[in-house]
Design a protein around this motif. Structure first.
Motif, PDB file in Angstrom:
ATOM      1  N   ARG A 182       0.837  -1.200   0.000  1.00  0.00           N
ATOM      2  CA  ARG A 182       0.000   0.000   0.000  1.00  0.00           C
ATOM      3  C   ARG A 182       0.879   1.260   0.000  1.00  0.00           C
ATOM      4  O   ARG A 182       1.743   1.427   0.863  1.00  0.00           O
ATOM      5  CB  ARG A 182      -0.923   0.013   1.209  1.00  0.00           C
ATOM      6  N   GLN A 210       3.369  -5.559  -9.273  1.00  0.00           N
ATOM      7  CA  GLN A 210       2.620  -6.494 -10.109  1.00  0.00           C
ATOM      8  C   GLN A 210       3.223  -7.896 -10.052  1.00  0.00           C
ATOM      9  O   GLN A 210       2.517  -8.898  -9.898  1.00  0.00           O
ATOM     10  CB  GLN A 210       2.582  -5.988 -11.550  1.00  0.00           C
ATOM     11  N   GLN A 213       2.621  -9.477  -6.607  1.00  0.00           N
ATOM     12  CA  GLN A 213       1.270  -9.996  -6.435  1.00  0.00           C
ATOM     13  C   GLN A 213       1.089 -11.334  -7.137  1.00  0.00           C
ATOM     14  O   GLN A 213       0.441 -12.238  -6.606  1.00  0.00           O
ATOM     15  CB  GLN A 213       0.260  -8.980  -6.969  1.00  0.00           C
ATOM     16  N   LEU A 230      -5.996  -8.988  -1.042  1.00  0.00           N
ATOM     17  CA  LEU A 230      -6.223  -7.895  -1.980  1.00  0.00           C
ATOM     18  C   LEU A 230      -7.177  -6.851  -1.413  1.00  0.00           C
ATOM     19  O   LEU A 230      -7.040  -5.655  -1.690  1.00  0.00           O
ATOM     20  CB  LEU A 230      -6.793  -8.438  -3.296  1.00  0.00           C
ATOM     21  N   SER A 234      -5.465  -3.549  -2.126  1.00  0.00           N
ATOM     22  CA  SER A 234      -5.927  -2.881  -3.350  1.00  0.00           C
ATOM     23  C   SER A 234      -7.403  -2.541  -3.346  1.00  0.00           C
ATOM     24  O   SER A 234      -7.873  -1.848  -4.244  1.00  0.00           O
ATOM     25  CB  SER A 234      -5.626  -3.777  -4.561  1.00  0.00           C
ATOM     26  N   LYS A 237     -12.854  -3.947  -5.008  1.00  0.00           N
ATOM     27  CA  LYS A 237     -13.081  -4.098  -6.446  1.00  0.00           C
ATOM     28  C   LYS A 237     -12.022  -4.989  -7.082  1.00  0.00           C
ATOM     29  O   LYS A 237     -12.321  -5.828  -7.945  1.00  0.00           O
ATOM     30  CB  LYS A 237     -13.109  -2.727  -7.121  1.00  0.00           C
ATOM     31  N   SER A 238     -10.765  -4.807  -6.667  1.00  0.00           N
ATOM     32  CA  SER A 238      -9.689  -5.644  -7.201  1.00  0.00           C
ATOM     33  C   SER A 238      -9.893  -7.096  -6.794  1.00  0.00           C
ATOM     34  O   SER A 238      -9.701  -8.024  -7.599  1.00  0.00           O
ATOM     35  CB  SER A 238      -8.332  -5.147  -6.692  1.00  0.00           C
ATOM     36  N   ALA A 239     -10.293  -7.313  -5.539  1.00  0.00           N
ATOM     37  CA  ALA A 239     -10.540  -8.677  -5.071  1.00  0.00           C
ATOM     38  C   ALA A 239     -11.711  -9.303  -5.828  1.00  0.00           C
ATOM     39  O   ALA A 239     -11.677 -10.492  -6.179  1.00  0.00           O
ATOM     40  CB  ALA A 239     -10.834  -8.649  -3.568  1.00  0.00           C
ATOM     41  N   HIS A 240     -12.744  -8.509  -6.104  1.00  0.00           N
ATOM     42  CA  HIS A 240     -13.912  -8.997  -6.844  1.00  0.00           C
ATOM     43  C   HIS A 240     -13.504  -9.437  -8.254  1.00  0.00           C
ATOM     44  O   HIS A 240     -13.882 -10.532  -8.721  1.00  0.00           O
ATOM     45  CB  HIS A 240     -14.964  -7.889  -6.906  1.00  0.00           C
ATOM     46  N   SER A 241     -12.713  -8.607  -8.931  1.00  0.00           N
ATOM     47  CA  SER A 241     -12.261  -8.947 -10.291  1.00  0.00           C
ATOM     48  C   SER A 241     -11.388 -10.192 -10.271  1.00  0.00           C
ATOM     49  O   SER A 241     -11.509 -11.072 -11.142  1.00  0.00           O
ATOM     50  CB  SER A 241     -11.491  -7.770 -10.895  1.00  0.00           C
ATOM     51  N   TYR A 242     -10.492 -10.268  -9.274  1.00  0.00           N
ATOM     52  CA  TYR A 242      -9.614 -11.433  -9.181  1.00  0.00           C
ATOM     53  C   TYR A 242     -10.419 -12.723  -8.985  1.00  0.00           C
ATOM     54  O   TYR A 242     -10.166 -13.742  -9.639  1.00  0.00           O
ATOM     55  CB  TYR A 242      -8.612 -11.265  -8.040  1.00  0.00           C
TER      56      TYR A 242
END
Length: 574
Positions: A182, A210, A213, A230, A234, A237-242
């Motif tokens: 972060r 990157q 991760q 995540l 991050s 939203k990033s965790a949802h996409s992942y």
């Protein structure tokens, strides 16, 4: 300049031997800012200690040109019985700077000023860490080393250290080793990654993040655990996409489906939430939240019985689950089971929803009881006073309704007027005669000329005509007296009606007043219905013909002629 050549570091021996650093090749240039990322146990602290010269490499060598700080936050580990002042002076002499300047910088922190002459060993851990950071920033160096963080302490102290960090890095190089990604892009310009004992350098910190991760995905549980990480670094939203990407190849990961469903609810992605919770349950999930998501989806699509079935499963798992009980209550209302819904709302201490359910179910006694109880703590709540007045009207408590309208009028006169209009519209003329003349603190004449009062007057006129036509002349005159009280200019007595409201309600005077002709009665009924001042022609349609027949019966002229349909009487003005 700092140059590392083939640096290795091994701990232990024999079967316990472990190589932490394996042939590190690196250069750190003056004035540049580096971020070294690495997982827990990757060897970041060991590498910083070797760079600082307080640990030696097993193999290889390190070339240093310029002054290099200890990893900030570690100075207190070298106290050896010293006081805080002595420790500050020790490092000042070690780096050949003025001890007074170092002590002055350290004592500028109020938490350290009072303990500067106390033994470091006697200080609490938080103060020892604060002392270590203060000494580190106090001493000018060409390279500053940071193990995990550049700040420490409370918000105000952290802000002070951050200002010191910005000041030092304006003229010095910095090397930060951390596993927290972060905001690292703000702290460095060159990204490095320490993995499997080797140091990899990238053109930017973002590129290093990157790669780091992706390596974490391989090292951690590549589903729920990584996604939870995540969320902290991050964002959701990033965790949802992942998770959506992960589940395309790992569709049997129940935990990932559960977390995706929860995140989708949080982000408002209802379709993803429904799909993920369905898959989780299909694969054997025992999470109450998955059933709750299904219950809410069923309720929103009007599948109320299915929604209640799902919500009851949740309640079997968690008996006091509030959201599940809310779903059941809303479904009961949708199915018309208002009493059951109201009881659930009451158990949830949601009196507003309980009142709504009681009103929809027509249980006005319950509404009255609940509003009275609520008004004990909120006596000037307009909404509660209006509900109470409505309930008093519905249960026909006329004495209570008088007080209820007056109490409501003290706070919100328009709401009180609405209750009066509702009463008059019911055409319960005995109730109207009981309530309206007794309103002392609420003067309807103040609303003269408004739409609601015009409607009230028109309805009262219709009522007085109906009472008059039914032979209740005293009652008819009482309604006209109410009109006169509201708007004296509109008081028009019925044809040849001599009764007054001085005769007690419910009694008949000594002589029946003359009723007038049948045509006069019909014209008066029509005038009061259409509104004051009307001079339109009276069209004798089917309704007026019935009135004509009734009027003829009242005046004893049963055989009188009745106008044909669609014929018109002459205009009163003519």
């Amino acid at each position: 300049m700092i140059v590392l050549k083939s640096v290795e570091k091994t701990f232990g021996a024999g079967k316990h031997r472990r190589k932490i650093l394996d042939g590190i090749e690196a250069e750190f240039e003056p004035g540049r800012h580096y971020v070294i990322l690495g997982a827990r146990g990757a060897g970041k602290t060991t590498l910083l200690r070797i760079i600082a010269g307080i640990a030696s490499a097993t193999r290889g060598n390190v070339q240093r040109r310029g002054t290099i700080s200890l990893p900030l936050g570690t100075a207190a580990g070298y106290a050896l019985g010293k006081t805080a002042r002595e420790l500050a002076a020790f490092f000042a002499n070690l780096y050949e700077v003025d001890p007074n300047d170092v002590v002055a910088f350290v004592t500028a922190f109020s938490d350290l000023n009072d303990s500067i002459d106390l033994p470091v060993a006697s200080l609490p851990p938080s103060q020892r860490a604060l002392l270590s950071y203060a000494i580190g920033y106090a001493i000018p160096c060409d390279f500053y080393l940071f193990d995990d963080s550049v700040t420490f302490g409370s918000a105000s102290i952290r802000a002070a250290f951050l200002r010191a960090f910005e000041s030092r890095r304006a003229s010095s190089a910095t090397i930060l080793a951390t596993r927290n990604i972060r905001d690292v892009g703000k702290l460095g310009e060159i990204g490095c990654l320490l993995h499997d004992g080797r140091l990899h350098t990238f053109g930017s910190v973002e590129k290093a993040v990157q790669v780091y991760q992706r390596l974490e995905i391989a090292a951690l549980d590549p589903g729920r655990a990584y996604a939870q990480g995540l969320i902290g670094t991050s964002g959701p939203k990033s965790a949802h996409s992942y998770l959506k990407s992960h589940l395309k190849e790992n569709g049997n990961d129940v935990g990932a489906h559960e977390l995706l469903a929860s995140l989708s609810v949080r982000l408002g992605a209802s379709s993803d939430a429904l799909t993920a919770s369905h898959e989780a349950l299909k694969q054997g999930s025992t999470s109450a939240d998955m059933h709750l998501i299904q219950a809410k989806a069923a309720a929103s699509n009007a599948r109320f019985l299915e929604a209640m079935e799902r919500a009851n499963i949740v309640l079997e798992m968690v008996p006091d689950h509030r959201e599940a009980r809310v779903v059941v209550a809303r479904c009961q209302e949708a199915l018309g089971n208002f009493e059951d819904a109201a009881q659930i709302w009451l158990s949830l201490s949601d009196e507003a929803s309980a009142l709504r359910a009681f009103m929809r179910g027509g249980n006005w006694k319950a509404v009255l009881k609940l509003t009275r109880r609520s008004l004990e703590t909120k006596p000037r709540d307009t909404r509660l006073l209006a509900m109470q007045a409505r309930a008093l009207l519905e249960v026909a408590d006329w004495e209570g309704l008088v007080r209820g309208i007056e109490d409501l009028a003290d706070i919100q006169r328009e709401e009180a007027l609405n209750i009066v209009y509702r009463l008059v519209r019911s055409e319960n003329w005995s109730a109207v005669r009981e309530v309206l003349p007794r309103l002392g603190r609420f003067d309807l004449s103040l609303f003269r000329g408004t739409r609601n009062v015009d409607l009230i007057i028109r309805l009262l006129g219709r009522g007085s005509a109906a009472e008059h036509a039914a032979g209740r002349h005293v009652e008819a005159q009482q309604l006209i007296d109410v009109i006169a009280a509201i708007d004296p200019g509109l008081a028009v007595p019925l044809p040849q009606a001599k009764a007054t409201s001085t005769v007690p309600v419910g009694t008949v005077g000594p002589e029946q007043p003359a009723l007038g002709t049948a045509e006069e009665i019909v014209r008066e009924l029509y005038r009061l219905k259409v509104g004051r001042g009307s001079v339109e022609l009276v069209e004798f349609n089917e309704r007026n013909r019935a009135a004509w027949v009734a009027a003829k019966a009242l005046v004893g002229d049963i055989d009188g002629a009745v106008p044909e349909d669609n014929s018109r009487a002459s205009d009163p003005k003519d």
